[in-house]
Design an enzyme around this catalytic site. Structure first.
Site, PDB file in Angstrom:
ATOM      1  CG  ASP A   7       7.252  -6.625   7.887  1.00 39.61           C
ATOM      2  OD1 ASP A   7       8.467  -6.889   7.796  1.00 39.61           O
ATOM      3  OD2 ASP A   7       6.643  -5.947   7.050  1.00 39.61           O
TER       4      ASP A   7
ATOM      5  CE  LYS B 253      -0.694  -0.569   4.658  1.00 42.78           C
ATOM      6  NZ  LYS B 253      -0.246  -1.533   5.694  1.00 42.78           N
TER       7      LYS B 253
ATOM      8  N   GLY C 210       0.796  -1.213   0.000  1.00 42.62           N
ATOM      9  CA  GLY C 210       0.000   0.000   0.000  1.00 42.62           C
ATOM     10  C   GLY C 210       0.825   1.258   0.000  1.00 42.62           C
TER      11      GLY C 210
END
Length: 857
Positions: free
Chosen positions: A677, A570, A553
């Site tokens: 992440d 986003k 994104g």
């Protein structure tokens, strides 16, 4: 060839290595040697007498080792010696009375930090070139020789922590003898047995004097007004003496003062209002005196103040609201006074405050709800006041809190359940209030020795060791007939409304080209937006509003006009494979998250066009004006803001913020989550440089009780980003908390070294973990990001007179690297838990703050 055979060698240095064993006697054969530097090793045994054969020796430093025994008498025959350093060893015995005559060329003498006894040689006054004299941390007795005052070039005199006394009990006459030392800069005489009146001759000391430490003696009388002549004074410590009278207003003219410690005396009168003129103050300790009157509001001008201790006096009036305007304040102790009024609601401005003590006053009102914004608070003491109302739930958001004392007040209401979720809370005292209801059984409430709830007669439940009555069971039988009717009525109304809503949606879907699929609330503050608002907010998703691009994104800065709210939007790249799944995973993960160190999601927006089939999916997020941690760590000098550099204390605070977020996700969020992440670009910084973890597109909900290090998954694509992915993910292991800990370890090492794990330096099996591990412990300074600690690095490399502080700063850096290395080891089970990481980081931060204070004193 043995080193002792190098007869022409004139300079030999092994400074700051890891040498152990004894000093070789063969060094005495180096007949040409002028300089022998063995400082900062771990050498033990006795100093060999053979060194006395080095007739040309001018520079001898054996400081900072583990040498034992006495100094060989033959060394005193080396009349050419200029620097004689044997400090910080385990030497004992006494110094020869003729020392100053034996070594007439002596310029620097370091014998501090040993076990020497006996008197200080009077003959030192004959070493006319002497300008550094370090005698501290021994057991010297007798009086300080007046002959020291003959040393007109003396710059530093350290004799602290001995058993020295004054020549006469009436007056501290040794001070007067030092008025001849016209270039004296640092005077350390603390923690001895000096007594007598502090003489007026203090006004005639060197105008260059920047440090004067006289604390821990028996000096009495008033502080002379002539102290105003010491215009270059930076650090003044006279604590734990018998000083009386008032704080002289002339002291307020020393506008270079950074450290003032007068605690533990008999000072009276008011704190002079012009104290606000000392705008460079870092530390002010006036505790344990007889001061009265109000606290000067002018202290709010001291914008560099870090520690303010005014406890155990007779101060009255209110707490000045100006205290909340001191951004650097770390500790505020105003306990044991007669203060009244409220705790200022502006306390939320003290973002760096980690210790607050308002105990034993007459403060009233409610505990401000804004206390929860003091995110670095570790110690909060408010006992013995008149606070009323309930305990604000925001106290339960202080994830770093270690000790909390609210006892002996008039607090009411329930014990907040969130207190049981504080990960490192070690002491909790809620006794003698008017609290009621059930006491939790989780967290710290499982340890009866760490919790006190005495004197709250309406509390119940808790663990049996608290000896509270059982909570009464609610009787629902009488209420059931009424509740049943209400439920039936609600069900009928809900069914009718649902039917009408379904009809409206069916009609609307036929008339409209676009259909709104869902606008999902991500919490109680449900933000309702339309596609048109998002379009206008971003100027049509213009590239000028673009603030970030990720795997799935793009992120735009936008302003929702009707709410005047700045947000980050986003927008998902739905053409990317797995983007839709990432969107669903992120929505599912964020639905149950609420933590101050995790980016807040205001809403989720999703539409699709029934005719064209084009989707639009977006998350509306809290806007973070300071961007990502990655931009701060890796900006180049050619960028727009080359001076935006994170120092060590900022990086420590950010590391703790991130660790708190992970600890919440792993241990306190229900269901538990793994981020998968974690990397600098996914850490965003708000206005106050508080870190917020973002981007939960790869987050995984986990089930408790599963051994993830042993589990395997069918996924062939490991979750995460290259360099931060745990090694077990590459062999098919399921996402786990161990994997997040690994990513955190790599991120922490990146924050310390300034190097990405993808740096060209790292190839094959040699990565950031190995790079950092190999530097432990001695070579840590060689891998540290130079921008992180430039000032302290200069001190460590060039300041040879402050070895204790140097080692403190070095120890902080070593501890940080060790934490990063232990989190990123290959074996998942060997990695630390985040709650332990938080505790260790907070200890490092406190230790470093102590080092920064000690550095200049």
């Amino acid at each position: 060839m043995a080193i002792g055979s190098l007869s022409k060698l004139y300079y030999l240095s092994f400074r700051n290595n890891r040498l152990s064993g004894h000093i070789p006697p063969s060094l005495g054969n180096l007949s040409s040697l002028v300089s022998l530097d063995l400082l900062g090793n771990t050498l033990d045994g006795s100093i060999p007498e053979e060194l006395g054969q080095l007739e040309k020796l001018q520079y001898l430093t054996i400081d900072g080792n583990k040498c034992l025994g006495k100094i060989p008498y033959i060394l005193y025959n080396l009349s050419s010696i200029q620097v004689f350093g044997v400090g910080r060893n385990r030497l004992y015995g006494s110094l020869p009375p003729q020392l100053g005559l034996f070594l007439p060329n002596l310029e620097q003498l370091y014998v501090g930090g040993n076990r020497f006894t006996g008197p200080i040689p009077v003959s030192l006054g004959n070493a006319s070139n002497l300008f550094i004299l370090d005698l501290g941390d021994n057991n010297f007795t007798g009086s300080m020789p007046m002959s020291i005052g003959w040393l007109k070039g003396l710059k530093l005199l350290r004799a602290s922590y001995n058993q020295l006394v004054s020549e006469k009990d009436e007056e501290f006459t040794f001070i007067t003898s030092l008025t001849n030392c016209s270039v004296l800069e640092k005077l350390h005489l603390s923690h001895n047995k000096f007594s007598g009146i502090l003489p007026n001759s203090i006004a005639n000391l060197s105008a260059q004097l920047s440090i004067m430490h006289l604390g821990g003696n028996q000096v009495f009388g008033a502080i002379p007004s002539g102290i105003e002549n010491l215009a270059h004074m930076i650090s003044l410590r006279m604590e734990n003496n018998l000083l009386g009278g008032t704080i002289p207003i002339q002291l307020m003219k020393l506008n270079k003062l950074q450290y003032v410690v007068l605690a533990g005396n008999k000072l009276s009168g008011k704190i002079p209002n012009p104290i606000g003129n000392l705008t460079q103050l870092h530390l002010l300790r006036l505790s344990i005196n007889n001061l009265h009157g109000s606290t000067p509001r002018s202290l709010g001008k001291c914008q560099h103040l870090q520690l303010l201790h005014l406890s155990d006096n007779n101060l009255n009036g209110t707490i000045p609201k100006e205290f909340s305007d001191i951004p650097s304040l770390l500790e505020l102790d105003i306990s044991m006074n007669n203060l009244i009024g409220f705790l200022p609601s502006d306390i939320y401005k003290l973002k760096n405050l980690f210790r607050l003590d308002t105990s034993n006053n007459e403060l009233s009102g409610e505990i401000p709800k804004t206390i929860g914004t003091c995110v670095h608070l570790e110690y909060l003491y408010m006992k013995g006041n008149l606070f009323h109302g309930s305990i604000p739930p925001s106290v339960g958001t202080l994830r770093g809190l270690q000790e909390l004392d609210l006892s002996h007040n008039d607090l009411i209401g329930h014990v907040p359940d969130d207190l049981a979720q504080l990960p490192i809370l070690e002491y909790l005292n809620l006794s003698f209030n008017n609290l009621e209801g059930e006491v939790p059984k989780q967290g710290i409430f499982q340890n009866a020795s760490a919790v006190s709830v005495l004197g709250n007669n309406k509390l119940c439940g808790g663990i049996s060791e608290l000896h509270l009555p059982q909570c009464p069971k609610k009787d629902f039988k009488k209420e059931w007939p009424i509740s049943r009717k209400v439920l039936i009525l609600i069900a009928i109304v809900a069914a009718l409304l649902s039917f009408l809503l379904l009809c409206l949606l069916l009609v609307w879907s036929k008339k409209s080209r676009e259909k709104l699929v869902s606008t999902l609330s991500m919490g109680d503050n449900f933000l309702r937006v339309t596609y048109a608002e998002l379009f206008r907010a971003t100027n049509g998703f213009s590239s000028t509003n673009l603030i970030g691009v990720g795997r799935y994104g793009s992120v735009y800065k936008g302003i929702i006009d009707r709410m005047e709210m700045i947000v980050a939007i986003k927008v998902l790249k739905l053409q990317q494979q797995r983007a839709s799944k990432s969107f669903r995973d992120e929505c599912r993960a964020l639905r149950s998250i609420q933590h101050r160190n995790i980016v807040k999601v205001f809403t989720v927006y999703s539409t699709f066009n029934l005719i064209s089939g084009n989707d639009f999916k977006a998350l509306v997020l809290e806007y973070m004006p300071n961007g990502s941690l990655d931009n701060w760590l890796h900006q180049s000098e050619n960028e727009l803001h080359p001076l935006k550099i994170l120092n060590l204390i900022q990086r420590l605070n950010l590391a703790i913020d991130i660790a708190c977020a992970l600890d919440y996700l792993h241990n306190h969020c229900r269901p538990p989550l793994v981020h998968c992440d974690l990397k600098p670009s996914n850490i965003l910084l708000d206005d106050d440089m508080v870190a917020h973890v973002s981007d939960f597109g790869l987050a995984t909900i986990i089930s408790e009780g599963i051994n993830y290090s042993q589990c395997q998954t069918n996924s062939l694509t490991p979750k995460g980003s290259i360099g931060y992915i745990a090694p077990e993910y590459g062999t098919g292991a399921n996402p786990s908390t161990y994997g997040d800990v690994y990513s955190y370890g790599i991120l922490l090492l990146e924050m310390v070294t300034g190097k990405r794990p993808s740096d060209d330096l790292f190839k094959d099996d040699f990565g950031l973990h190995q790079f950092a591990k190999m530097a432990l412990p001695e070579s840590v300074m060689d891998i540290v990001d130079r921008r992180l600690l430039s000032e302290d690095i200069d001190i460590i490399r060039h300041n040879r007179n402050n070895n204790r502080v140097n080692s403190m700063v070095h120890e902080c850096l070593v501890s940080l690297v060790k934490i990063g290395v232990s989190c990123s080891v290959e074996s998942p089970r060997a990695r630390k838990e985040m709650k332990d990481v938080i505790a260790e980081l907070q200890k490092v931060r406190n230790f470093y703050l102590a080092a920064t204070i000690a550095r200049n004193v």
